[in-house]
Design a protein around this motif. Sequence first.
Motif, PDB file in Angstrom:
ATOM      1  N   LYS A 190       1.011  -1.370  -0.199  1.00 53.10           N
ATOM      2  CA  LYS A 190       0.621   0.217   0.241  1.00 53.10           C
ATOM      3  C   LYS A 190       0.968   1.183  -0.074  1.00 53.10           C
ATOM      4  O   LYS A 190       0.213   2.642  -0.934  1.00 53.10           O
ATOM      5  CB  LYS A 190      -0.915   0.188   1.295  1.00 53.10           C
ATOM      6  CG  LYS A 190      -1.784   1.012   1.407  1.00 53.10           C
ATOM      7  CD  LYS A 190      -2.574   1.056   0.554  1.00 53.10           C
ATOM      8  CE  LYS A 190      -3.784   2.327   0.529  1.00 53.10           C
ATOM      9  NZ  LYS A 190      -4.750   2.203  -0.900  1.00 53.10           N
ATOM     10  N   LEU A 211       4.043  10.259  -9.842  1.00 50.91           N
ATOM     11  CA  LEU A 211       3.406  10.554 -10.561  1.00 50.91           C
ATOM     12  C   LEU A 211       2.249  12.156 -10.422  1.00 50.91           C
ATOM     13  O   LEU A 211       2.194  12.529 -11.414  1.00 50.91           O
ATOM     14  CB  LEU A 211       2.121   9.542 -11.062  1.00 50.91           C
ATOM     15  CG  LEU A 211       2.822   8.114 -11.390  1.00 50.91           C
ATOM     16  CD1 LEU A 211       1.221   7.056 -12.023  1.00 50.91           C
ATOM     17  CD2 LEU A 211       3.844   9.020 -12.908  1.00 50.91           C
ATOM     18  N   LEU A 212       1.492  12.502  -9.988  1.00 55.56           N
ATOM     19  CA  LEU A 212       0.701  13.639  -9.167  1.00 55.56           C
ATOM     20  C   LEU A 212       2.163  14.893  -8.846  1.00 55.56           C
ATOM     21  O   LEU A 212       1.806  15.952 -10.472  1.00 55.56           O
ATOM     22  CB  LEU A 212       0.480  13.212  -7.732  1.00 55.56           C
ATOM     23  CG  LEU A 212      -1.019  13.407  -8.149  1.00 55.56           C
ATOM     24  CD1 LEU A 212      -1.359  12.263  -6.986  1.00 55.56           C
ATOM     25  CD2 LEU A 212      -2.578  13.151  -9.199  1.00 55.56           C
ATOM     26  N   THR A 255       4.208   5.744  -5.083  1.00 61.94           N
ATOM     27  CA  THR A 255       4.112   5.647  -6.630  1.00 61.94           C
ATOM     28  C   THR A 255       2.617   6.750  -7.560  1.00 61.94           C
ATOM     29  O   THR A 255       3.117   7.839  -8.625  1.00 61.94           O
ATOM     30  CB  THR A 255       3.479   4.713  -7.649  1.00 61.94           C
ATOM     31  OG1 THR A 255       4.482   3.564  -7.019  1.00 61.94           O
ATOM     32  CG2 THR A 255       3.666   4.051  -9.187  1.00 61.94           C
ATOM     33  N   ASP A 256       1.298   7.027  -6.467  1.00 66.37           N
ATOM     34  CA  ASP A 256       0.758   8.250  -7.064  1.00 66.37           C
ATOM     35  C   ASP A 256       1.261   9.164  -7.088  1.00 66.37           C
ATOM     36  O   ASP A 256       0.754  10.341  -7.539  1.00 66.37           O
ATOM     37  CB  ASP A 256      -0.269   7.978  -6.343  1.00 66.37           C
ATOM     38  CG  ASP A 256      -0.882   6.499  -6.746  1.00 66.37           C
ATOM     39  OD1 ASP A 256      -0.950   5.196  -7.870  1.00 66.37           O
ATOM     40  OD2 ASP A 256      -1.974   6.027  -5.935  1.00 66.37           O
ATOM     41  N   ILE A 257       2.036   9.630  -5.558  1.00 68.92           N
ATOM     42  CA  ILE A 257       2.430  11.269  -5.290  1.00 68.92           C
ATOM     43  C   ILE A 257       3.732  11.856  -5.882  1.00 68.92           C
ATOM     44  O   ILE A 257       3.651  12.228  -6.459  1.00 68.92           O
ATOM     45  CB  ILE A 257       2.510  10.883  -4.201  1.00 68.92           C
ATOM     46  CG1 ILE A 257       1.663  10.602  -2.187  1.00 68.92           C
ATOM     47  CG2 ILE A 257       3.787  11.816  -3.762  1.00 68.92           C
ATOM     48  CD1 ILE A 257       2.193  10.705  -1.161  1.00 68.92           C
ATOM     49  N   GLN A 286       2.456   1.503  -3.570  1.00 71.78           N
ATOM     50  CA  GLN A 286       1.577   2.442  -4.428  1.00 71.78           C
ATOM     51  C   GLN A 286       0.988   3.930  -4.324  1.00 71.78           C
ATOM     52  O   GLN A 286       0.583   4.860  -4.824  1.00 71.78           O
ATOM     53  CB  GLN A 286      -0.404   1.244  -3.972  1.00 71.78           C
ATOM     54  CG  GLN A 286       0.217   0.249  -4.658  1.00 71.78           C
ATOM     55  CD  GLN A 286      -1.298  -0.454  -4.187  1.00 71.78           C
ATOM     56  OE1 GLN A 286      -2.272  -0.111  -2.868  1.00 71.78           O
ATOM     57  NE2 GLN A 286      -1.930  -2.136  -5.184  1.00 71.78           N
ATOM     58  N   VAL A 287       0.898   3.915  -2.870  1.00 67.09           N
ATOM     59  CA  VAL A 287       0.668   5.552  -2.383  1.00 67.09           C
ATOM     60  C   VAL A 287       1.914   6.561  -2.664  1.00 67.09           C
ATOM     61  O   VAL A 287       1.763   7.815  -3.416  1.00 67.09           O
ATOM     62  CB  VAL A 287       0.197   5.989  -0.974  1.00 67.09           C
ATOM     63  CG1 VAL A 287       0.490   7.349  -0.703  1.00 67.09           C
ATOM     64  CG2 VAL A 287      -0.308   4.970  -0.659  1.00 67.09           C
TER      65      VAL A 287
END
Length: 94
Positions: free
Chosen positions: A42, A52-53, A48-50, A45-46
């Motif tokens: 988790k 990318l954003l 990675t999202d950060i 995943q978080v």
Amino acid sequence: MGERFQEQPSNKSATLEMALRRAQKKRLQKKGNEINDHKRNKEYQVMTDIVLLQVAAENYTLEPEDPFQAWFQAMESLSEAESYTLSCQLEPRS
């Protein structure tokens, strides 16, 4: 709204990438505890999202449209006491 692309990555991106690599390294380490593995997955995943954003946000600059900017600048500023009173109305002290 105008968009302007930037070429240089920020130090924030480099820091987030390092954190992402650490999270990925932890994720790849073998552990018997499934709960810890789930938490690491988790976290990865978080992160990675950060990343990318953050990278996407660096690629453009948003500028307020003229009508909004004129309205916003015309707004009267509140004093600290007025701000506090409104804050207490929205979220009463407990």
